[in-house]
Design a protein around this motif. Structure first.
Motif, PDB file in Angstrom:
ATOM      1  N   PRO B 217      -0.200  -1.538  -1.342  1.00 18.16           N
ATOM      2  CA  PRO B 217      -1.286  -0.968  -0.801  1.00 18.16           C
ATOM      3  C   PRO B 217      -2.161  -2.018  -0.073  1.00 18.16           C
ATOM      4  O   PRO B 217      -2.853  -1.458   1.022  1.00 18.16           O
ATOM      5  CB  PRO B 217      -2.191  -0.219  -2.020  1.00 18.16           C
ATOM      6  CG  PRO B 217      -1.441  -0.862  -3.231  1.00 18.16           C
ATOM      7  CD  PRO B 217      -0.103  -1.437  -2.704  1.00 18.16           C
ATOM      8  N   ALA B 218      -2.385  -3.036  -0.557  1.00 15.00           N
ATOM      9  CA  ALA B 218      -3.482  -3.951   0.067  1.00 15.00           C
ATOM     10  C   ALA B 218      -3.017  -4.624   1.424  1.00 15.00           C
ATOM     11  O   ALA B 218      -3.699  -4.652   2.451  1.00 15.00           O
ATOM     12  CB  ALA B 218      -3.562  -5.177  -0.872  1.00 15.00           C
ATOM     13  N   LYS B 222      -4.380  -3.778   5.175  1.00 15.10           N
ATOM     14  CA  LYS B 222      -4.508  -4.977   5.989  1.00 15.10           C
ATOM     15  C   LYS B 222      -3.944  -4.532   7.518  1.00 15.10           C
ATOM     16  O   LYS B 222      -4.450  -4.596   8.482  1.00 15.10           O
ATOM     17  CB  LYS B 222      -3.991  -6.192   5.539  1.00 15.10           C
ATOM     18  CG  LYS B 222      -4.598  -7.226   5.899  1.00 15.10           C
ATOM     19  CD  LYS B 222      -3.744  -8.509   5.379  1.00 15.10           C
ATOM     20  CE  LYS B 222      -3.978  -9.856   6.296  1.00 15.10           C
ATOM     21  NZ  LYS B 222      -3.315 -10.934   5.841  1.00 15.10           N
ATOM     22  N   HIS B 223      -2.795  -3.925   7.166  1.00 15.12           N
ATOM     23  CA  HIS B 223      -1.939  -3.465   8.451  1.00 15.12           C
ATOM     24  C   HIS B 223      -2.939  -2.405   9.256  1.00 15.12           C
ATOM     25  O   HIS B 223      -3.014  -2.401  10.585  1.00 15.12           O
ATOM     26  CB  HIS B 223      -0.774  -2.967   8.059  1.00 15.12           C
ATOM     27  CG  HIS B 223       0.139  -2.389   9.307  1.00 15.12           C
ATOM     28  ND1 HIS B 223       0.418  -3.225  10.212  1.00 15.12           N
ATOM     29  CD2 HIS B 223       0.443  -1.142   9.477  1.00 15.12           C
ATOM     30  CE1 HIS B 223       1.228  -2.363  11.230  1.00 15.12           C
ATOM     31  NE2 HIS B 223       1.346  -1.114  10.697  1.00 15.12           N
ATOM     32  N   ASN B 224      -3.503  -1.635   8.733  1.00 16.89           N
ATOM     33  CA  ASN B 224      -4.316  -0.325   9.020  1.00 16.89           C
ATOM     34  C   ASN B 224      -5.692  -1.227   9.819  1.00 16.89           C
ATOM     35  O   ASN B 224      -6.032  -0.595  10.919  1.00 16.89           O
ATOM     36  CB  ASN B 224      -4.588   0.677   8.088  1.00 16.89           C
ATOM     37  CG  ASN B 224      -3.771   1.642   7.965  1.00 16.89           C
ATOM     38  OD1 ASN B 224      -3.833   2.625   8.973  1.00 16.89           O
ATOM     39  ND2 ASN B 224      -2.859   1.724   6.990  1.00 16.89           N
TER      40      ASN B 224
END
Lengths: 265, 362
Positions: B217-218, B222-224
């Motif tokens: 999820p982290a 970050k990608h988002n």
């Protein structure tokens, strides 16, 4: 002078996989990687990972990769191959991915005669999502969405992909193999090599269906799983080459009666 | 190149070819069939490839594969077909793939009808598929502009590594107008080599993996954040709009996009003859949306009129732009019915006479 007779294939990444004990994805990955190495096409091979147990295949091959949405790998393969016909393109798909949600994509990819290779791993169940019924689940076989066994009156009979695709008029190489015992694995690798070679020679669409075990979701230990596969899957999913591009088609096999229901213990 | 009389659909296809697009994957749907038909005969002439896919689902996934190989690729469809493509569109946005998508909108919902509409504004500008993503959306009002935006669209898609949607309607696709393709057109962005493309791993660069899956999820957050930063950059640099008559005094500001804006410009000429002062602002980029320009253009006006071929979708962005500072009125047609200049004039006159009810602020 010594000669290396066994080594890690360069096309396989040196990492641990997430596959369950007794699953044959690892064996099949290795065979695909060996063939890519043996054909000398590593630098121009693109793999496509499915949605399903092999969703992370892009981490396990030392190749450029695409991650496709569920069932669409043959469409993604088409897009790549038509854009770059010089590349070797293979899709790696499971039975839920290919035979259920991606049924349209695989039929039309084969029917257009896209010069790509599909490695179709059939373990008669949805693995990643936790053991639901697949289009390939055997009659009477228990799955989490058919807890009393697959009822053919409600769910129909399991789809034989190799047989179905081999009815298409377009030239292709279609075969079914298994890797549950070494001798079968040797045979499977021959099928895979032939499939990739047809693509390398720019001949035709190729698909190898490989029967696989799923001890986790079948609910039986690995050793019993290979036995179960041999006793139950091979009679319904006969092995061999179903179609070659030169028109050498296999005669249809007699359909055997439904298997005895499998009860997880 | 001299001006040539072309149908909008054909101009869109030719513009793609001029932009270096050699690949088209599509599926028939009315009213945009002239685009795939044009590409099916044009692309083989330049060594390109046309594939008629088995469905829009498949066509859009073919785009995913081709774009991931680093090639310029386009598809076109119409509303129900775009709905089927939204799966792959979300994947392409998530995997940061540059593609140009053309939506020649028809009336909905469902199978709806085959006549022009603007009812896919929300779908185009607010995401459409699952996840936090945006398309760069450009809306032409003429055949020439459609051709120009398609060419710009390829440059923008490559620059931002993001899908670009050309949002037209059935009128843009069907009408014939003179078009000029500029021979020495330069890319509008400095285009970098696509080192991220999956073209075969030879060990000279990191492995290319075209992917939108991030199980950690982290990492996914970050990608988002990276995607959102890109959309913020688009919002800063890619806003496009045109204003008409805003240099003079006016009482009513019309906001309309696409072919509807042309209807409104005809209405403005007639209103001027009747002594009614109206101006117009036409958003060309629908995402990013010209909020600030609309706010400024509305300063001089007593009221704002939004005209759309929908129940009122862009009006929500106009309301955001005006923040309740000006009364907003709406005129919309649906189902494939077109707004006439007379209707727009009538509505403006009603607003002037205090007989039009402003859109309520819910």
């Amino acid at each position: 002078m010594s000669e290396a007779v066994f080594k890690n294939p360069g096309s396989l990444a040196d990492v641990q996989t997430h596959y369950c004990p007794g699953c044959t994805h690892g064996v099949i990955h290795r065979m695909v990687a060996e063939i890519v190495d043996e054909l000398g096409v590593k630098e121009r091979t693109i793999g496509i990972a499915p949605v399903g147990c092999a969703v992370l295949a892009y981490n396990y091959f030392n190749l450029d990769f695409h991650e496709a949405s569920h069932g669409r790998a043959p469409a993604v393969a088409t897009g790549i191959k038509r854009a770059r016909p010089d590349l070797m393109v293979f899709a790696y798909q499971g039975d839920g991915d290919l035979a259920s949600i991606g049924a349209a994509e695989i039929v039309h990819c084969a029917n257009r005669g896209e010069k790509v290779t599909v490695v179709f791993v059939n373990n008669a169940i949805y693995g990643m999502t936790g053991g639901q019924m697949a289009p390939t689940t055997l009659p009477g076989q228990i799955a989490t969405t058919c807890p009393t066994g697959r009822d053919t009156d409600l769910a129909g009979f399991p789809i034989r992909i190799a047989e179905m695709l081999s009815t298409l008029r377009t030239p292709a190489f279609i075969a079914r193999a298994s890797v549950h015992k070494p001798i079968y694995a040797v045979h499977a690798k021959q099928m895979l090599r032939e499939a990739f070679t047809y693509q390398k020679d720019d001949r035709c669409f190729s698909l190898v269906e490989i029967l696989s075990t799923c001890p986790t979701n079948w609910g039986i230990p690995p050793a019993e799983s290979t036995e179960w596969l041999e006793k139950n899957m091979i009679p319904y999913y006969p092995l061999g080459v179903f179609k070659r591009p030169d028109g050498e088609d296999r005669a249809p096999l007699p359909i055997r009666p439904a298997r005895r229901p499998h009860h997880a213990e | 190149m001299a001006k040539k009389l072309m149908k909008g659909s054909e101009a869109i296809g030719e513009a793609a070819v001029q932009a270096g697009c050699k690949l088209f994957y599509g599926y028939p749907i009315t009213p945009q069939n002239e685009i795939p038909e044009y590409m099916s005969h044009r692309l083989p002439q330049i060594g390109g490839t046309f594939v008629q896919a088995e469905s829009e689902v498949s066509a859009s996934n073919m785009l995913y594969g081709a774009a991931g190989s680093g090639e310029r690729v386009m598809t076109s469809s119409s509303s129900p077909g775009i709905s089927l493509m939204t799966e792959a569109i979300s994947y392409m946005a998530g995997s940061e793939l540059p593609v140009v998508l053309v939506n020649i909108m028809r009336a909905g919902p469902g199978l709806g009808g085959i006549l022009p509409s603007q009812a896919d504004y929300f779908q185009a500008t607010k995401g459409g598929g699952h996840g936090d993503y945006r398309l760069l959306v450009l809306a032409p009002w003429s055949v020439q502009e459609a051709a120009d935006l398609v060419q710009d669209g390829f440059d923008l898609a490559d620059h931002y590594r993001n899908p670009v949607m050309i949002l037209g309607d059935g009128l843009i696709g069907q009408m014939m107008e003179p078009v000029e393709f500029h021979k020495d057109r330069k890319p509008i962005k400095e285009l970098k080599e696509k080192i991220w493309a999956a073209t075969g791993y030879d060990g000279t660069r990191p492995r290319a993996i075209i992917n939108s899956l991030f199980l950690d999820p982290a990492t996914l957050e970050k990608h988002n954040h990276k995607l959102q930063a890109k959309y913020a950059e688009m919002t800063r640099d890619e806003i496009r709009y045109e204003t008409y008559g805003t240099d003079k005094d006016y009482d009513i500001l019309i906001v309309a996009y696409g072919t509807v804006a042309r209807v409104c410009s005809t209405a403005m000429e007639d209103l001027e003859a009747d002594g009614i002062k109206a101006a117009m602002i036409r958003p060309i980029s629908l995402f990013p949306f010209p909020y600030e320009a609309i706010r400024k253009a509305a300063d001089k006006a007593d009221a704002v009129l939004v005209v759309e071929l929908s129940a009122g979708q862009m009006i929500e962005d106009v309301r955001l732009a005006l923040e309740g500072n000006k009364p907003i009125h709406f005129h919309g047609r649906m189902g494939g019915m077109l707004a006439s200049p007379e209707e727009v004039m009538e509505k403006v006159k009603e607003i002037k006479a205090g007989k039009s009810q402003e859109v309520s602020h819910v």
